[in-house]
Scaffold this active site. Structure first.
Site, PDB file in Angstrom:
ATOM      1  N   ASP A 193       0.811  -1.218   0.000  1.00 40.86           N
ATOM      2  CA  ASP A 193       0.000   0.000   0.000  1.00 40.86           C
ATOM      3  C   ASP A 193       0.842   1.264   0.000  1.00 40.86           C
ATOM      4  O   ASP A 193       0.338   2.352  -0.249  1.00 40.86           O
ATOM      5  CB  ASP A 193      -0.861   0.030   1.274  1.00 40.86           C
ATOM      6  CG  ASP A 193      -2.178  -0.695   1.100  1.00 40.86           C
ATOM      7  OD1 ASP A 193      -2.723  -0.655  -0.004  1.00 40.86           O
ATOM      8  OD2 ASP A 193      -2.636  -1.289   2.084  1.00 40.86           O
TER       9      ASP A 193
HETATM   10  C1  BGC Z   1       0.236   1.224   6.294  1.00 45.46           C
HETATM   11  C2  BGC Z   1      -0.097   0.029   5.465  1.00 45.46           C
HETATM   12  C3  BGC Z   1      -1.577  -0.077   5.342  1.00 45.46           C
HETATM   13  C4  BGC Z   1      -2.161   1.225   4.825  1.00 45.46           C
HETATM   14  C5  BGC Z   1      -3.662   1.124   4.649  1.00 45.46           C
HETATM   15  C6  BGC Z   1      -0.426   2.462   5.746  1.00 45.46           C
HETATM   16  O1  BGC Z   1      -0.179   3.529   6.566  1.00 45.46           O
HETATM   17  O2  BGC Z   1       1.627   1.374   6.351  1.00 45.46           O
HETATM   18  O3  BGC Z   1       0.455  -1.138   6.024  1.00 45.46           O
HETATM   19  O4  BGC Z   1      -1.890  -1.107   4.471  1.00 45.46           O
HETATM   20  O5  BGC Z   1      -1.813   2.278   5.662  1.00 45.46           O
HETATM   21  O6  BGC Z   1      -4.404   1.770   5.561  1.00 45.46           O
HETATM   22  C1  NOJ Z   2      -1.654  -3.848   5.400  1.00 49.07           C
HETATM   23  C2  NOJ Z   2      -2.821  -3.886   4.483  1.00 49.07           C
HETATM   24  O1  NOJ Z   2      -3.971  -4.293   5.197  1.00 49.07           O
HETATM   25  C3  NOJ Z   2      -2.569  -4.828   3.336  1.00 49.07           C
HETATM   26  O2  NOJ Z   2      -3.652  -4.815   2.456  1.00 49.07           O
HETATM   27  C4  NOJ Z   2      -1.305  -4.449   2.632  1.00 49.07           C
HETATM   28  O3  NOJ Z   2      -1.077  -5.380   1.614  1.00 49.07           O
HETATM   29  C5  NOJ Z   2      -0.133  -4.399   3.585  1.00 49.07           C
HETATM   30  N1  NOJ Z   2      -0.444  -3.540   4.681  1.00 49.07           N
HETATM   31  C6  NOJ Z   2       1.149  -3.921   2.930  1.00 49.07           C
HETATM   32  O4  NOJ Z   2       1.115  -2.566   2.640  1.00 49.07           O
END
Ligand code: BGC
Ligand code: NOJ
Length: 815
Positions: free
Chosen positions: A487
């Site tokens: 993400d």
């Molecule tokens: C986090 C991710 C997460 C994303 C979605 C980001 O701040 O680092 O791990 O998937 O937010 O909310």
């Molecule tokens: C947490 C999110 O829930 C997931 O969808 C994502 O793949 C990982 N973070 C990596 O960014």
């Protein structure tokens, strides 16, 4: 250092001191009514949706941590002192304390001055309520005169509004108290037809429903005025802050015990029968009263607990293993399976790290959660698949998240995460392999929840496939869009605004250049799965086209996605490489090494081995495998959120545990069982129990991240419970290392186990048949031969037994 121990026989983790490094939590509820509960009684409950139907209040990021919960105060009326048997919120000295977290229940017991309180918290199956079964025992030589005060703080339903909108909220709070039951009915007068209730099995000495009256001015939960003086105020809240507190007075002879039951619940009335009498403003309690009465009865409460226990026996009984490694056994047999159910239920919404107001159910998250859950309750998996598919867009893309209460796509987060659609194919394939229920593909499912747009689920999968093919970039690789699995790799955002969310910021680039090798791998994998599905539906031509698409993508990856020693990660919005040895930072990323190999790339020609050796040399640490190296040392506007994190945290080079099982699986695919299992052990929470002071999170569940080696906090876990790590580790250990995997033709058994293991045993229930599996190692390799009921069979797959067969034995030789 340990803060407790595993009680494997009872499927419990026993915490032996309350001051764990972080609140160590558990989940209550299995279907619609849920709660989180910490080892000191902290936490909250909700109905279906942690944001929109919050029942009780909890203060995230409070000091001290973990504030608000299901509290009982015990007051020694002669001495005039009081304490909490759960330690919080009073935090006085306890002479004895234990917390047992089990499958859907938590038991906390605390002793002080000879008085022991034992509290069992759980949610009965098929009910929208929780039971607190309290037993108080007098271990003193003289009679004890005690007051018990319960406490819960009600949330005004929408947890977001509840935490922000005080100009309104300090005016709306309303309760009723009838027959000693406290009813919380804020907004019931208008559009809500639901209320909460809090009941007690004993006659009351008094009650409170107004927080200020219970606490007294400027006091905290650690020192409520009512408890201090030993007398309730019998307050009825109007506006301000509704709470529920009962006061029960008991006198216990030496050695005597008394059980007191509290029931906290949620109830809905038909819209036209909200009030009783109909023209009044009083809650119609006719339908709820029998429910309350039932569970205030100890025999009924115990029976409900037994049913919960049986429910878990059945779910966990689908797969039980006996390997030479205790950490593996308890994770596979109990805790990892349990965590898979929790992630299925919660997605990423409510934990100690997820506030329940941030995210609903994630499209990619929930599809991956299915991989570790589908065998536990296939019917629920089916329903989830249909719900997820109904949020898909007409163009095959997906809403990134949806709210569980409304089941509608979340407009605030939107779509454009270009990996999303592929995960639906993987989720559906897992369901089909487990169940053989092909009818799901013909279910009519709408797009964007729009009635009238229904198409068979199969068409949704076709559109997922096309979505990627219609979005290829300059190298013929998939465009990344807003982000892919990572993400935080935001290649089109270029955010300069402080605080702007990378998840929702407008795209600054048109998105036609930045490409993802991760999606290329995922697309290949999903296309092969789709081909197998098409084939099974008799669509040979279509299946061939999917295989061709996978092959074409693989060719493109070798041309433009291979860095010489490992797979590249991406091309940025200027067409520059990410995850290449030519980069200064971020030279190698874990994700494409895992997923491209899962898709079969390089498995037969040595390049998979090469990539995995690079992972081993550059990314593996004693605490797990890092997401990338070298970490980004500053913010790069063209990379986005990944470089917003200090080195070693989260997507910027932590051990992002979700990705580690991909490498474990890839290692098994090239036959390296020792290495796969070594990686498995590095992040196995049970195997990390002895370093709990460093790991800090619960030793019974996976956490999303373990801090990487670029930070002094290397080895510290964060974001426990709600992570795709649960499902993927379950898949890695059970399907690839132990090698027991469902296929369309039957149960495949192809272990790639450590060379030192003499073998293992397993019992797997699959499509109505129990497979008793005995694996024996007879040589150092991974060559597998099977005997079914004593008779040798060809290949690794036990064909589906004939109708009526209930049980088979499978002897497996590995040499
Ligand atoms: C986090 C991710 C997460 C994303 C979605 C980001 O701040 O680092 O791990 O998937 O937010 O909310
Ligand atoms: C947490 C999110 O829930 C997931 O969808 C994502 O793949 C990982 N973070 C990596 O960014």
């Amino acid at each position: 250092m340990r803060f407790g121990y595993f009680d494997d026989d009872h499927r419990e983790y026993v915490i032996t001191r309350p001051d764990t490094p972080l609140p160590w939590i558990n989940y209550l509820g299995s279907q619609t009514y849920f709660g989180i509960i910490s080892n000191t009684g902290g936490g909250y409950s909700f109905y279906r949706d942690a944001r929109l139907r919050r029942i009780s209040r909890y203060r995230y990021n409070n000091v001290p941590f973990d504030y608000g919960g299901r509290y009982i105060y015990i007051r020694d009326n002669r001495a005039g002192c009081f304490w909490s048997p759960t330690w919080q919120p009073v935090r006085g000295t306890l002479d004895a304390y234990t917390c047992r977290h089990g499958m859907g229940y938590t038991v906390i017991s605390g002793t002080r001055n000879g008085i022991t309180a034992w509290i069992r918290y759980f949610v009965p199956l098929d009910e929208t309520l929780e039971i607190w079964q309290l037993t108080v025992t007098n271990g003193r030589a003289e009679t004890a005169d005690l007051s018990l005060f319960s406490f819960i703080e009600f949330c005004l339903w929408d947890a977001w509004d509840d935490a922000t909108n005080y100009q309104r909220n300090f005016n709306t709070g309303e309760v009723e108290v009838e027959d000693d039951v406290i009813y919380h009915k804020t907004e019931y007068r208008e559009r809500r037809n639901h209320f909460a209730y809090f009941a007690c099995s004993e006659p009351l000495q008094g009650f409170d429903t107004q927080r200020e009256d219970f606490l007294g001015p400027y006091r905290g939960l650690d020192n409520p005025l009512v408890v201090e003086r030993g007398r309730s105020a019998n307050s009825i809240t109007t506006g301000w802050v509704p709470i529920g507190s009962h006061h029960v007075q008991i006198s216990l002879e030496p050695g005597e015990s008394r059980q007191v039951i509290f029931v906290l619940g949620y109830h809905e009335n038909p819209k036209d029968q909200k009030f009783d009498p109909p023209d009044s403003q009083r809650i119609n309690k006719q339908t709820v009263k029998p429910i309350i009465a039932r569970y205030l009865d100890p025999a009924q409460a115990n029976a409900a607990f037994d049913r919960l226990h049986t429910y878990w026996d059945e779910i966990l009984g689908v797969l039980q293993v006996e390997t030479p490694d205790p950490d593996t056994n308890r994770m596979v047999n109990v805790w990892n399976a349990y965590q898979c159910m929790v992630t299925f239920n919660m997605s990423r919404s409510a934990s100690f790290f997820e506030s329940g107001i941030g995210r609903g159910l994630g499209f990619r998250d929930s599809n991956q959660d299915l991989l570790g859950f589908v065998h536990q309750a296939p019917q629920r998996a089916r329903e989830r698949i249909l719900d997820l598919a109904a949020t898909q867009l007409q163009n095959g893309g997906a809403y990134h998240q949806y709210q569980p209460l409304t089941k509608r796509g979340n407009d605030a987060v939107g779509s454009g995460f270009n990996d999303d659609p592929q995960w639906l194919i993987l989720g559906v394939a897992a369901y089909l392999k487990e169940t053989g229920d092909w009818s799901i593909l013909d279910e009519p499912v709408p797009y964007e929840n729009e009635p009238g747009t229904e198409q068979p689920l199969y068409e949704h999968l076709q559109r997922s496939h096309r979505y990627t093919l219609e979005r290829l970039g300059p190298h013929g690789l998939p465009l990344i869009g807003r982000a892919d699995w990572n993400d935080c790799l935001n290649l089109n955002i270029f955010s300069e605004e402080p605080g702007e969310s990378f998840q929702t910021a407008p795209l600054k680039m048109d998105g036609t250049v930045a490409e993802s090798i991760f999606i290329a791998g995922l697309f290949s994998l999903a296309s092969k799965e789709l081909a197998a599905i098409a084939e099974a539906r008799g669509l040979a031509g279509e299946a061939a086209r999917y295989r061709q698409a996978a092959a074409q993508m693989e060719t493109t990856v070798w041309q433009h996605g291979w860095d010489g020693d490992w797979f590249l990660r991406a091309y940025d919005a200027f067409g520059h490489k990410i995850g290449s040895h030519t980069c200064q930072e971020g030279q190698i990323f874990i994700e494409p090494q895992g997923i491209c190999i899962l898709a079969g790339m390089g498995v037969d020609d040595g390049r998979a081995r090469q990539a995995l050796d690079a992972v081993h040399d550059r990314l593996a640490t004693e605490h797990g495998i890092l997401l990338q190296q070298p970490a980004y040392s500053r913010y790069y506007v063209h990379l986005g959120e990944i470089s917003s994190y200090p080195p070693g945290f989260k997507e910027n080079a932590s051990i992002f545990c979700h990705t580690n099982p991909w490498i474990m699986i890839a290692e098994t695919m090239i036959g390296r069982g020792d290495r796969a299992f070594d990686y498995y052990k590095r992040i196995n929470p049970s195997a990390r129990e002895s370093i709990s002071e460093l790991h800090r999170c619960e030793p019974y569940v996976y956490a999303q991240t373990i801090a990487g080696r670029d930070t002094p906090r290397h080895g510290e876990a964060k974001n426990s419970w709600l992570t795709g790590t649960a499902a993927w580790n379950y898949v890695a250990i059970t399907q690839w290392i132990l090698g027991i995997r469902p296929t369309y033709q039957g149960l495949e058994i192809a272990p790639v186990i450590p060379s030192t293991w003499p073998g293992f045993r397993a019992v797997r229930k699959f499509r109505g048949v129990t497979y008793r599996i005995e694996v024996r190692r007879q040589g150092p390799g991974n060559t597998v031969s099977l005997k079914l009921n004593g008779v040798p069979i060809h290949g690794h797959i036990v064909p589906l037994p004939s109708e009526g067969t209930r049980e088979v034995t499978v002897e497996v030789t590995v040499e």
